[in-house]
Design a protein around this motif. Structure first.
Motif, short mmCIF file in Angstrom:
data_model
loop_
_atom_site.label_atom_id
_atom_site.label_comp_id
_atom_site.label_asym_id
_atom_site.label_seq_id
_atom_site.Cartn_x
_atom_site.Cartn_y
_atom_site.Cartn_z
N ARG A 239 106.97 20.66 38.23
CA ARG A 239 107.36 21.07 36.88
C ARG A 239 106.18 21.49 36.02
O ARG A 239 106.27 22.46 35.25
CB ARG A 239 108.11 19.92 36.21
N PHE A 240 105.05 20.77 36.14
CA PHE A 240 103.94 21.00 35.22
C PHE A 240 102.66 21.49 35.88
O PHE A 240 101.71 21.82 35.18
CB PHE A 240 103.62 19.70 34.46
N GLY A 241 102.60 21.49 37.20
CA GLY A 241 101.37 21.86 37.87
C GLY A 241 100.55 20.63 38.26
O GLY A 241 101.03 19.50 38.17
N PRO A 242 99.31 20.82 38.68
CA PRO A 242 98.48 19.70 39.15
C PRO A 242 98.12 18.73 38.02
O PRO A 242 98.10 19.10 36.84
CB PRO A 242 97.22 20.39 39.70
N GLY A 243 97.86 17.48 38.41
CA GLY A 243 97.55 16.47 37.39
C GLY A 243 96.58 15.41 37.89
O GLY A 243 96.02 15.50 38.99
N LEU A 244 96.40 14.40 37.05
CA LEU A 244 95.47 13.31 37.30
C LEU A 244 96.22 11.98 37.30
O LEU A 244 97.03 11.72 36.40
CB LEU A 244 94.39 13.29 36.20
N VAL A 245 95.95 11.14 38.31
CA VAL A 245 96.51 9.79 38.37
C VAL A 245 95.36 8.80 38.26
O VAL A 245 94.38 8.91 38.99
CB VAL A 245 97.28 9.56 39.69
N ILE A 246 95.50 7.85 37.34
CA ILE A 246 94.49 6.82 37.16
C ILE A 246 95.05 5.49 37.65
O ILE A 246 96.01 4.97 37.09
CB ILE A 246 94.04 6.68 35.70
N TYR A 247 94.45 4.94 38.71
CA TYR A 247 94.75 3.58 39.16
C TYR A 247 93.68 2.69 38.55
O TYR A 247 92.56 2.59 39.06
CB TYR A 247 94.72 3.50 40.69
N TRP A 248 94.03 2.02 37.44
CA TRP A 248 93.04 1.30 36.65
C TRP A 248 92.38 0.14 37.39
O TRP A 248 91.27 -0.26 37.07
CB TRP A 248 93.67 0.78 35.36
N PHE A 249 93.07 -0.41 38.39
CA PHE A 249 92.51 -1.55 39.12
C PHE A 249 91.94 -1.13 40.47
O PHE A 249 91.76 -1.96 41.36
CB PHE A 249 93.58 -2.62 39.31
N GLY A 250 91.64 0.18 40.60
CA GLY A 250 91.01 0.68 41.81
C GLY A 250 92.01 1.19 42.83
O GLY A 250 93.23 1.09 42.65
#
Length: 288
Positions: A239-250
């Protein structure tokens, strides 16, 4: 996190015999260089999977366990019967309490003033004062209160932590004056599956174009990441194109080898960001 270290932590968790609280303390002593949040998340993920594996085995013994619970209560055994049974069959206390509660109302439908549905059982688990049988109510209450890995209390803790890190992400984006829409705004406008942040104007992180950001207040492992990718990230990308995922605990290092065209993965808010300036031909980098 290196695969070897992650596997070592998993082996320690699988070989540990005892409640989650004690396992948490043991892991902190065994791996002092790793944050408590990371160790706790890895343990929680593994615990949830173990419950899924053990639950069918318990259902096969449900009649036996239900009868043993009833006999113990009638014999006047000390309170905590369900918790002792849960420990014996290696199941979450809250999960065993729910299973026995379901069995109770299956045998005694007249005890309920409304249809015995999953929603009804969930309501009783959240408010045990609604259970008319006082012994059953107290046993279920003990299981819910004691269980910090499964059930309503655990869900509330995870939800609160998740919201805390979503707000942290929003503050970081606002501090950089990056325009965005949050999940609530997107849902009000008819989007069903939405990332935590949809950027109004894309940014670049280490040269990778980012249109949206998803916050995950947990540790990213292969199984969990693959599920999220199938159920969430792929929809966002379509729907929006590429993105960023943040896994805060590694996250385990092997995740960086996958999905490079759809998403990038980080364990903190990135610092090497390039903003698009609509008034200028050239984009300009910023430091967060």
């Amino acid at each position: 996190m290196k695969v070897e270290l992650y596997n070592e932590i998993l082996e320690e968790i699988k070989s540990f015999s005892g409640p989650g609280r004690k396992c948490g303390l043991y892991l902190q002593e065994k791996f002092p260089s790793i944050s408590d949040y990371t160790l706790g998340s890895i343990y929680s993920l593994e615990y949830q999977r173990k419950m899924k594996r053990n639950r069918p085995k318990v259902y096969k013994r449900l009649k036996e366990l239900y009868d043993r619970y009833n006999n113990a209560v009638k014999a006047g055994e000390d309170v905590g019967v369900m918790m002792r049974l849960a420990s014996e069959v290696d199941l979450s206390p809250a999960l065993l309490a729910r299973i026995i509660l379901e069995k109770y109302y299956e045998k005694h439908p007249e005890k309920s003033t409304e249809p015995v549905t999953k929603g009804f059982i969930t309501k009783l688990m959240k408010d045990t004062t609604l259970i008319k049988d006082k012994d059953l109510a107290y046993e279920v209450y003990l299981c819910v209160i004691y269980d910090d890995q499964y059930g309503s209390i655990s869900d509330c803790i995870k939800h609160s932590i998740g919201q805390e890190y979503e707000l942290r992400l929003q503050r970081m984006v606002k501090d950089l004056n990056i325009a965005f829409r949050d999940e609530e705004h997107l849902r009000r406008h008819g989007y069903d599956k939405t990332p935590d942040i949809k950027l109004e104007i894309p940014i670049a992180v280490d040269g990778f174009v980012v249109n949206w950001i998803e916050s995950k207040a947990l540790f990213g492992d292969e199984e969990g990441h693959n599920t999220y990718f199938k159920d969430q990230y792929l929809s966002y990308w379509n729907r929006f194109g590429p993105g960023l995922v943040i896994y805060w605990f590694g996250f385990v290092e092997t995740l960086e080898l996958h999905n490079e065209k759809c998403i990038i993965i980080r364990e903190d808010f990135p610092t090497n960001i390039t903003l698009m300036d609509p008034t200028s031909i050239e984009p300009h980098p910023v430091t967060s």
